[in-house]
Design a protein around this motif. Structure first.
Motif, short mmCIF file in Angstrom:
data_model
loop_
_atom_site.label_atom_id
_atom_site.label_comp_id
_atom_site.label_asym_id
_atom_site.label_seq_id
_atom_site.Cartn_x
_atom_site.Cartn_y
_atom_site.Cartn_z
N LYS A 338 63.10 18.69 2.33
CA LYS A 338 64.86 17.76 2.99
C LYS A 338 64.12 16.51 3.81
O LYS A 338 64.75 15.62 3.60
N LEU A 339 63.68 17.56 4.98
CA LEU A 339 62.70 16.33 6.04
C LEU A 339 62.03 15.08 5.54
O LEU A 339 62.58 14.35 5.46
N ILE A 340 60.99 15.51 4.66
CA ILE A 340 59.88 14.95 4.22
C ILE A 340 60.78 13.81 3.52
O ILE A 340 60.26 12.41 3.00
N GLN A 341 61.38 14.85 2.19
CA GLN A 341 62.27 13.34 1.44
C GLN A 341 62.76 12.25 2.30
O GLN A 341 63.35 11.12 2.23
N ASP A 342 63.69 12.80 3.57
CA ASP A 342 64.72 11.28 3.88
C ASP A 342 63.37 10.75 4.65
O ASP A 342 63.91 9.47 4.59
N ARG A 343 62.30 11.12 5.25
CA ARG A 343 61.30 10.09 5.71
C ARG A 343 60.85 9.38 4.19
O ARG A 343 60.80 7.75 4.85
N PHE A 344 60.99 9.70 3.76
CA PHE A 344 60.43 8.85 2.30
C PHE A 344 61.40 7.68 1.86
O PHE A 344 60.75 6.02 2.01
N ARG A 345 62.55 7.90 2.02
CA ARG A 345 63.59 7.28 1.95
C ARG A 345 64.08 6.36 2.79
O ARG A 345 63.92 5.21 2.71
N LYS A 346 63.84 6.69 4.25
CA LYS A 346 64.20 5.73 5.11
C LYS A 346 62.57 4.80 5.15
O LYS A 346 62.85 3.27 5.63
N LEU A 347 61.19 4.52 4.73
CA LEU A 347 60.68 3.53 4.38
C LEU A 347 60.53 2.95 3.39
O LEU A 347 59.76 2.21 3.32
N GLY A 348 61.67 3.15 2.24
CA GLY A 348 61.82 2.59 1.31
C GLY A 348 60.30 3.27 0.13
O GLY A 348 60.08 2.04 -0.52
N ARG A 349 59.92 4.61 -0.06
CA ARG A 349 58.69 4.74 -0.79
C ARG A 349 58.91 5.57 -1.31
O ARG A 349 60.62 7.03 -1.21
N PHE A 350 59.43 5.83 -2.63
CA PHE A 350 60.11 7.08 -3.29
C PHE A 350 58.87 7.99 -4.43
O PHE A 350 58.48 7.30 -4.81
N PRO A 351 58.38 9.01 -4.08
CA PRO A 351 57.49 9.28 -4.30
C PRO A 351 57.04 10.42 -5.74
O PRO A 351 57.57 11.57 -6.02
N GLU A 352 58.15 9.70 -6.66
CA GLU A 352 58.43 10.02 -8.17
C GLU A 352 57.64 10.45 -9.06
O GLU A 352 58.02 11.13 -9.76
N ALA A 353 56.27 10.00 -8.47
CA ALA A 353 55.63 10.79 -9.64
C ALA A 353 54.55 11.89 -9.37
O ALA A 353 54.51 13.03 -10.49
N PHE A 354 54.79 12.54 -8.47
CA PHE A 354 54.48 13.89 -7.97
C PHE A 354 55.72 14.90 -8.62
O PHE A 354 56.19 15.28 -8.68
N SER A 355 54.62 16.23 -9.55
CA SER A 355 55.54 17.08 -10.02
C SER A 355 56.76 17.62 -8.48
O SER A 355 57.71 18.43 -9.25
N SER A 356 55.92 18.02 -7.32
CA SER A 356 56.65 18.11 -5.97
C SER A 356 55.79 17.87 -5.75
O SER A 356 54.73 17.30 -4.82
N ILE A 357 56.24 18.19 -3.88
CA ILE A 357 56.38 18.34 -2.70
C ILE A 357 56.25 19.39 -1.59
O ILE A 357 57.56 19.59 -1.80
N HIS A 358 55.49 19.65 -0.93
CA HIS A 358 55.80 21.45 0.21
C HIS A 358 55.24 20.65 1.08
O HIS A 358 53.84 19.67 0.94
N TYR A 359 55.60 21.57 2.51
CA TYR A 359 55.03 21.27 3.39
C TYR A 359 54.18 22.45 3.80
O TYR A 359 54.98 23.23 3.90
N LYS A 360 53.00 22.27 4.41
CA LYS A 360 52.60 23.97 5.55
C LYS A 360 51.95 23.67 6.41
O LYS A 360 51.12 22.43 6.32
N GLY A 361 52.91 24.35 7.40
CA GLY A 361 52.07 23.91 8.49
C GLY A 361 51.59 24.68 9.86
O GLY A 361 52.22 26.41 9.23
N THR A 362 50.68 24.74 10.73
CA THR A 362 50.23 25.65 11.19
C THR A 362 50.06 24.83 12.50
O THR A 362 49.22 23.72 13.16
N ARG A 363 50.27 26.13 13.63
CA ARG A 363 50.17 25.16 15.16
C ARG A 363 48.88 25.84 15.97
O ARG A 363 49.17 27.34 15.67
N THR A 364 48.24 25.77 16.09
CA THR A 364 46.90 25.87 17.19
C THR A 364 46.79 25.67 18.20
O THR A 364 46.47 25.19 18.70
N TYR A 365 47.35 26.75 18.38
CA TYR A 365 47.38 27.46 20.49
C TYR A 365 45.80 26.96 21.01
O TYR A 365 45.15 26.84 22.06
#
Length: 763
Positions: A338-365
């Motif tokens: 949801k945070l990623i979709q908010d960033r897209f809207r703020k920048l005036g970009r709409f990733p409607e073509a993609f079937s889905s957008i997922h976030y996967k993060g990892t922190r490397t200490y």
């Protein structure tokens, strides 16, 4: 078959027979192995047995080439080691059972069974299977990827590096009927895309090249096959790298994205940069605008069994941080997506073509990076066949080939405003209208499918191209569109009789009647595209025909009366007038005093503004060098004479347009008021007039150095001749044939070259 003559000695696997004898009496070849029935089964026995309600849910596998069954005593209910399955090493032909080494020693080492004939299974295959059964899952997977290598699929110039579908499958090293998906990776240069693929799919093996150097180690698009997940893995060149052909390389990324089922966007930054959102947003817009339609057309054009999805791939944003928390960590109640979709809207970009957008993060200490979370997310998405189904590798190649053929060609970087990652210029036809400069709106290379150029805007009329198309007004009002071609002569008339009639008919509207263009036809201004045949009208070659028969006109001029003499004079003046002069047919009165011109009145053109005047309003002279008349004084109107101190603003393009016609006009200055002066014009070197009279499709004389057919070099003794059909230059021997060329406006036999004369049908 005895052990002494077993096929194992030849390195072959023996044929396996059905062990059930339920319907086939044990004579048919085994096709299935049922683990719960503890037997190999032929097609008929497998079908009949498992129709029973209690056997319907048994686990069965189809046998593959080189299959080695399990030991029957080991896996049976009376086996010596329940739950422990061992691979068979022999099959007793008398007892019709498969035996492992231990069971063979126990049951067939003594007595009559010792003499039973046995078939030995392939020892190396058995050993390999035994080794695999002793491995854990990760070790098995690692072993499956040991021989995987990558290959260059598309180079930095968008050229596909595999010759055909078979070559693609061979380099990918998978089976032609294998169903697979495509996973690709994108990201900025230096963010470790190749490293990510190596550890996610190939357990750290350097399938895709990595390098600690500053220069990018991935140039173009590379591919490899992952036999574990059954996917084609594609590595791409990094964004923001200092490269040549930047526009073409960026366009290449979208082609890869279009054939992908799953896209990894790799970013190694403590915070998600705007470039990530702009790239995905612009890619989505370009995909919907240019690729959705093309993918549908590719499915139909290539006859693909599996339709290409017009919905874009799923996207996984793999975000690695060191010093900052992962997205959403400080707001546990909010989902990262949801945070990623908010960033897209703020920048005036709409990733409607993609079937889905997922976030996967990892922190490397502490290194190394943990890719296990990304691997699990990928496996979960690969199992989802809702929008993108696996397909044969041949379908993937055909899709990539079709997109490469359609969207190809050079894109000048210096002419591109990079306000978007994927501007329309990357995918639309680059051809411009010669008349108005409007660009073609169709996609690249549309001409290969027979689709003509089109533009969104209307065109403007250009004297240079005479881009008017006439349709019959009466037919148009009845619902039919019939093109009308202006003709200087009827096909039944001789060339000069037709030309005389043309000049005489001009008198009808030159002497006050309406122009038929304004009354009986409907005029449309159309675009002029490079490489097209243009607008073939009979009067395009009227000037050349005038030169061809100049002597005849000179002899006949004294026989003409005053009316047609003035008409022909005005017509001749229009033929050799500069582009900025108003045609005589449109000059009905003096542009200054508004005095109407009578039949015998002389119209004068101002050399500065090009308008028509009477003699008294254009009696003054002054130099007009800006129009190409040189330093000598020439006729100008009173207004232009009074404004002589101010330089006319003539653009370079206008000067070029006027240059060709000005030569003819300077020669034509000898033609004053009557056709009697035509005799004088004959004495003027015809070379000057020929350049002005030359039809547009003729190759200019100065460009013709040798005969187009026999390659003889032209000289003073060897004359140049133009073929009236193709417009090329030939010697007399290669162009002595005569044929009518109606498509070019020559209705009577004229000179044609040897090659054009051999063409069947009308020219």
């Amino acid at each position: 078959m005895s052990a002494q003559t077993s096929p194992a000695e030849k390195g072959l696997n023996p044929g396996l027979l059905c062990q059930e004898s339920y319907t086939c009496s044990g004579t048919d070849e085994a096709v299935f192995e049922c683990d719960e029935c503890c037997s190999l089964q032929c097609l008929r026995c497998e079908e009949e047995l498992h129709r029973q309600e209690r056997l319907r849910n048994h686990e069965r596998i189809r046998l593959k080439a080189g299959h080695v069954p399990y030991c029957d005593p080991c896996k049976g209910p009376s086996g010596h080691s329940p739950g422990m399955k061992q691979r068979a090493v022999v099959r007793c032909q008398t007892c019709k059972i498969n035996l492992c080494l231990e069971c063979q020693k126990r049951t067939h080492s003594g007595g009559n069974r010792r003499r039973h004939p046995v078939t030995v299974y392939h020892v190396a295959k058995v050993q390999e299977l035994l080794e695999e059964e002793g491995m854990d899952e990760d070790t098995k997977r690692k072993k499956m990827t040991e021989k995987v290598v990558s290959f260059l699929l598309v180079d930095e110039n968008e050229e596909i590096q595999v010759t055909n579908e078979e070559d693609f499958i061979r380099k990918l090293d998978c089976k032609p009927d294998q169903h697979l998906k495509v996973v690709s990776i994108f990201g900025n240069t230096g963010d470790g895309k190749s490293h990510t693929l190596n550890h996610t799919f190939f357990y750290g093996r350097e399938v895709f090249k990595t390098s600690p150097a500053q220069e990018s180690c991935t140039v173009g698009v590379w591919a490899a096959y992952d036999p574990v997940h059954k996917v084609a893995v594609i590595d791409t060149e990094g964004l923001l790298g200092a490269t040549v052909n930047l526009s073409q390389r960026t366009r290449l990324l979208l082609k890869v994205l279009a054939i992908s089922d799953l896209v990894i966007y790799r970013t190694h930054a403590d915070r998600l940069h705007n470039d990530l959102f702009k790239f995905l947003g612009d890619a989505s817009e370009a995909y919907l605008k240019h690729f959705t339609k093309e993918l549908k057309a590719t499915t139909a054009r290539c006859g693909l069994d599996v339709p290409l999805s017009t919905l874009g791939p799923a996207v996984i944003i793999f975000h690695e941080t060191v010093h900052t928390q992962l997205l959403g960590s400080d707001h546990p109640s909010e989902v990262p997506e949801k945070l990623i979709q908010d960033r897209f809207r703020k920048l005036g970009r709409f990733p409607e073509a993609f079937s889905s957008i997922h976030y996967k993060g990892t922190r490397t200490y502490n290194p190394p990076t943990d890719f296990s979370g990304l691997r699990r997310a990928l496996e979960q998405q690969l199992e989802n066949n809702t929008t993108r189904s696996p397909r044969h590798p041949g379908v993937i190649f055909k899709a990539l080939k079709a997109l490469s053929d359609r969207f190809s060609g050079e894109i000048p970087d210096d002419q591109m405003a990079h306000s978007s990652f994927f501007p329309d210029e990357y995918f639309t036809c680059s051809v411009l209208c010669l008349s108005c400069g409007a660009g073609c709106k169709n996609s690249m290379n549309h001409g290969k499918e027979g689709v003509p150029h089109e533009a969104n805007s209307r065109c403007r009329y250009s004297h240079q191209y005479d881009n008017r198309v006439f349709t019959c007004k009466a037919c148009y009002e009845r619902g039919n569109e019939v093109s009308v071609v202006p003709k200087t002569a009827a096909s039944t008339d001789s060339p000069w009789m037709g030309l005389a009639k043309y000049a005489w008919s001009g008198r009808q509207y030159w002497f006050g009647n309406q122009d038929p263009v304004d009354t009986v036809v409907r005029t449309e201004i159309v675009h002029v595209w490079p490489g097209t045949d243009g607008f073939l009208k009979d009067n395009n070659n009227a000037a050349q025909r005038l030169l061809d028969g100049m002597n005849f006109m000179a002899q006949s001029v004294s026989e003409l009366s005053l009316g047609p003499t003035k008409a022909v004079t005005s017509w001749l003046t229009d033929q050799i007038a500069p582009a900025y002069w108003r045609p005589n047919s449109q000059i009905l009165s003096c542009n200054k005093c508004a005095t109407s011109f009578k039949d015998n009145d002389t119209k004068h053109h101002c050399r500065a503004c090009g308008e028509g005047f009477c003699d008294s309003c254009s009696s003054k002279t002054r130099p007009v060098p800006e129009r190409g008349w040189g330093p000598a004084p020439v006729r100008v109107c009173d207004n232009c004479y009074e404004a002589r101190n101010s330089q006319l603003d003539v653009t370079e393009a206008q000067a070029d347009d006027e240059g060709g016609t000005l030569i003819a006009r300077k020669v034509g200055e000898a033609v004053q008021n009557t056709l009697g002066a035509v005799v004088t014009a004959i004495d003027i070197p015809l070379g000057l007039v020929k350049d002005a009279a030359r039809p547009a499709y003729w190759v200019p004389d100065h460009e013709i150095l040798h005969c187009h057919n026999c390659r003889k070099e032209f000289s003073i003794k060897l004359s140049k001749h133009h073929c009236r059909a193709c417009g090329q230059g030939f010697c007399d021997e290669c162009s002595h044939d005569r044929r009518a060329v109606p498509s070019r406006g020559w209705d009577h036999p004229v000179r044609v070259c040897f090659n054009c004369n051999k063409k069947p049908g009308d020219l």
